[in-house]
Design a protein around this motif. Structure first.
Motif, PDB file in Angstrom:
ATOM      1  N   ILE A 128      35.323  28.514  33.761  1.00 44.33           N
ATOM      2  CA  ILE A 128      35.192  29.502  32.688  1.00 44.33           C
ATOM      3  C   ILE A 128      33.721  29.911  32.631  1.00 44.33           C
ATOM      4  CG2 ILE A 128      35.604  29.975  30.234  1.00 44.33           C
ATOM      5  CD1 ILE A 128      38.144  29.153  31.938  1.00 44.33           C
ATOM      6  N   GLU A 129      33.439  31.135  33.082  1.00 35.32           N
ATOM      7  CA  GLU A 129      32.038  31.566  33.224  1.00 35.32           C
ATOM      8  C   GLU A 129      31.322  31.668  31.871  1.00 35.32           C
ATOM      9  OE1 GLU A 129      30.739  31.774  36.089  1.00 35.32           O
ATOM     10  OE2 GLU A 129      32.382  32.146  37.485  1.00 35.32           O
ATOM     11  N   ASN A 130      32.017  32.169  30.854  1.00 36.98           N
ATOM     12  CA  ASN A 130      31.361  32.375  29.551  1.00 36.98           C
ATOM     13  C   ASN A 130      31.609  31.201  28.591  1.00 36.98           C
ATOM     14  OD1 ASN A 130      34.074  33.110  29.466  1.00 36.98           O
ATOM     15  ND2 ASN A 130      33.780  34.629  27.853  1.00 36.98           N
ATOM     16  N   HIS A 131      31.654  29.992  29.155  1.00 42.01           N
ATOM     17  CA  HIS A 131      32.006  28.825  28.338  1.00 42.01           C
ATOM     18  C   HIS A 131      30.972  28.519  27.265  1.00 42.01           C
ATOM     19  CE1 HIS A 131      29.343  25.842  30.379  1.00 42.01           C
ATOM     20  NE2 HIS A 131      29.385  26.770  31.305  1.00 42.01           N
ATOM     21  N   THR A 142      33.652  19.613  29.148  1.00 37.62           N
ATOM     22  CA  THR A 142      34.205  20.570  30.129  1.00 37.62           C
ATOM     23  C   THR A 142      34.234  21.993  29.593  1.00 37.62           C
ATOM     24  OG1 THR A 142      36.447  20.291  29.277  1.00 37.62           O
ATOM     25  CG2 THR A 142      35.753  18.790  31.038  1.00 37.62           C
ATOM     26  N   ASP A 143      34.267  22.932  30.517  1.00 35.36           N
ATOM     27  CA  ASP A 143      34.532  24.331  30.168  1.00 35.36           C
ATOM     28  C   ASP A 143      35.991  24.490  29.751  1.00 35.36           C
ATOM     29  OD1 ASP A 143      35.216  23.608  32.765  1.00 35.36           O
ATOM     30  OD2 ASP A 143      34.930  25.621  33.573  1.00 35.36           O
ATOM     31  N   THR A 144      36.862  23.657  30.300  1.00 35.55           N
ATOM     32  CA  THR A 144      38.314  23.764  30.088  1.00 35.55           C
ATOM     33  C   THR A 144      38.728  23.552  28.641  1.00 35.55           C
ATOM     34  OG1 THR A 144      38.700  22.980  32.320  1.00 35.55           O
ATOM     35  CG2 THR A 144      40.517  22.718  30.759  1.00 35.55           C
ATOM     36  N   GLU A 145      38.108  22.591  27.976  1.00 32.19           N
ATOM     37  CA  GLU A 145      38.547  22.251  26.616  1.00 32.19           C
ATOM     38  C   GLU A 145      38.473  23.466  25.685  1.00 32.19           C
ATOM     39  OE1 GLU A 145      36.456  18.992  24.726  1.00 32.19           O
ATOM     40  OE2 GLU A 145      37.674  19.224  22.919  1.00 32.19           O
ATOM     41  N   ILE A 146      37.537  24.361  25.986  1.00 34.86           N
ATOM     42  CA  ILE A 146      37.383  25.584  25.185  1.00 34.86           C
ATOM     43  C   ILE A 146      38.688  26.375  25.159  1.00 34.86           C
ATOM     44  CG2 ILE A 146      36.242  27.857  25.248  1.00 34.86           C
ATOM     45  CD1 ILE A 146      33.848  26.039  26.503  1.00 34.86           C
ATOM     46  N   VAL A 193      38.310  35.044  27.879  1.00 37.16           N
ATOM     47  CA  VAL A 193      37.766  34.200  28.943  1.00 37.16           C
ATOM     48  C   VAL A 193      37.390  35.023  30.170  1.00 37.16           C
ATOM     49  CG1 VAL A 193      38.551  32.513  30.664  1.00 37.16           C
ATOM     50  CG2 VAL A 193      38.965  32.091  28.240  1.00 37.16           C
ATOM     51  N   HIS A 194      36.181  34.785  30.702  1.00 40.62           N
ATOM     52  CA  HIS A 194      35.796  35.353  31.995  1.00 40.62           C
ATOM     53  C   HIS A 194      35.726  34.214  32.982  1.00 40.62           C
ATOM     54  CE1 HIS A 194      34.953  38.931  29.820  1.00 40.62           C
ATOM     55  NE2 HIS A 194      33.929  38.401  29.168  1.00 40.62           N
ATOM     56  N   GLY A 195      36.292  34.431  34.155  1.00 38.50           N
ATOM     57  CA  GLY A 195      36.196  33.381  35.157  1.00 38.50           C
ATOM     58  C   GLY A 195      37.467  33.240  35.959  1.00 38.50           C
ATOM     59  N   ALA A 196      37.494  32.169  36.739  1.00 36.64           N
ATOM     60  CA  ALA A 196      38.639  31.892  37.593  1.00 36.64           C
ATOM     61  C   ALA A 196      39.472  30.818  36.921  1.00 36.64           C
ATOM     62  CB  ALA A 196      38.162  31.395  38.946  1.00 36.64           C
ATOM     63  N   TYR A 197      40.775  31.023  36.918  1.00 38.87           N
ATOM     64  CA  TYR A 197      41.606  29.976  36.338  1.00 38.87           C
ATOM     65  C   TYR A 197      43.044  30.037  36.848  1.00 38.87           C
ATOM     66  CZ  TYR A 197      42.782  33.934  33.280  1.00 38.87           C
ATOM     67  OH  TYR A 197      43.142  35.161  32.816  1.00 38.87           O
ATOM     68  N   ALA A 198      43.626  28.853  36.923  1.00 37.19           N
ATOM     69  CA  ALA A 198      45.071  28.692  36.874  1.00 37.19           C
ATOM     70  C   ALA A 198      45.260  27.685  35.762  1.00 37.19           C
ATOM     71  CB  ALA A 198      45.602  28.147  38.189  1.00 37.19           C
ATOM     72  N   VAL A 199      46.188  27.964  34.852  1.00 34.02           N
ATOM     73  CA  VAL A 199      46.413  27.033  33.751  1.00 34.02           C
ATOM     74  C   VAL A 199      47.906  26.766  33.575  1.00 34.02           C
ATOM     75  CG1 VAL A 199      44.333  27.626  32.418  1.00 34.02           C
ATOM     76  CG2 VAL A 199      46.458  28.855  31.974  1.00 34.02           C
ATOM     77  N   ALA A 200      48.207  25.586  33.088  1.00 39.57           N
ATOM     78  CA  ALA A 200      49.561  25.259  32.632  1.00 39.57           C
ATOM     79  C   ALA A 200      49.396  24.620  31.261  1.00 39.57           C
ATOM     80  CB  ALA A 200      50.256  24.307  33.595  1.00 39.57           C
ATOM     81  N   VAL A 201      50.191  25.104  30.293  1.00 38.30           N
ATOM     82  CA  VAL A 201      49.991  24.733  28.890  1.00 38.30           C
ATOM     83  C   VAL A 201      51.325  24.313  28.264  1.00 38.30           C
ATOM     84  CG1 VAL A 201      48.992  25.509  26.696  1.00 38.30           C
ATOM     85  CG2 VAL A 201      48.333  26.661  28.818  1.00 38.30           C
TER      86      VAL A 201
END
Ligand code: GLU
Length: 220
Positions: A101-104, A122-126, A152-160
């Protein structure tokens, strides 16, 4: 790189998730974890180092349930520790993320100003907190993920997954891979085909910018 696996269906999922993560080991990782919904709440087990450490932790604290997500982490933000390992939890939400997450920093500051307390570096928790905030405001999980990722700006694959909506896994991707696997009354997701190949041959890569909802009925 890292590995994501997700499952919803009738089977106990912890072994399926660990098995999937094992097939993604080639991607490299420094820690691993699972989040499983047990019929009442989501529980998380995480461990630093080899998957075998996670397997050991799961022997001591088994996760029972048929809705879950798993992750092998390659740390980019925050040291490879147990608290920084995924899944990350915010209230009713548990999330795994591959990417950056670039703008974390900016997002973290905004959330902290609203009183959010962070458990990890982590950036992820955001992203977990952003999704939680949207569900608190009344969005269903799909809309909450869509709105959160809008910041969010950046690269991601997420599962929620969401303790309050335990009939679905929401997945999304932007510049990180994620494939969806179709079963009979069950659905899978993973960073790469081999992770879920023993369970289904019917797969579909998620497209750039796409958000999907996996349920026992299929993909929506
Ligand atoms: N940036 C995230 C972290 O450091 C995810 C890393 C990954 O893709 O494993 O936790």
């Amino acid at each position: 790189m890292c590995g994501i696996v997700g499952y919803i269906g009738p089977q106990a999922c912890a072994d399926i998730l660990v098995d999937g993560l094992r097939r993604l080991e080639y991607r490299g990782y420094d820690s691993a974890g699972l989040a499983v919904y047990d019929g009442k709440k989501i529980d998380v087990v995480r461990a630093v180092g080899k998957l075998q450490n996670l397997v050991k932790a799961l022997r001591e604290r088994p996760l029972e349930g048929s809705l879950g997500i798993g992750h092998t982490r390659w740390a980019t933000h925050g040291r490879p520790t147990e608290v920084n390992a995924h899944p990350h939890v915010a209230g009713n939400i548990a999330l795994v993320h591959n990417g950056i997450i670039e703008n974390h920093l900016e997002l973290k500051r905004q959330l902290q100003e609203q009183g959010v307390k962070f458990a990890s570096d982590t950036d992820t928790e955001i992203v977990a907190h952003l999704i939680h905030r949207e569900t608190q405001a009344g969005s269903d999980l799909f809309d909450a993920v869509r709105k959160a990722l809008g910041h969010v700006h950046g690269a991601y694959a997420v599962a929620v997954i969401d303790q309050k909506q335990p009939d679905r896994v929401v997945v999304a991707k932007n510049a990180s891979p994620l494939v969806i696997g179709f079963g009979e009354g069950e659905m899978f997701c993973a960073s790469d085909i081999p992770a879920i190949l023993p369970y289904t041959k019917q797969m579909l890569p998620l497209e750039e910018g796409e958000i999907g909802v996996l349920s026992k009925e299929g993909l929506a």
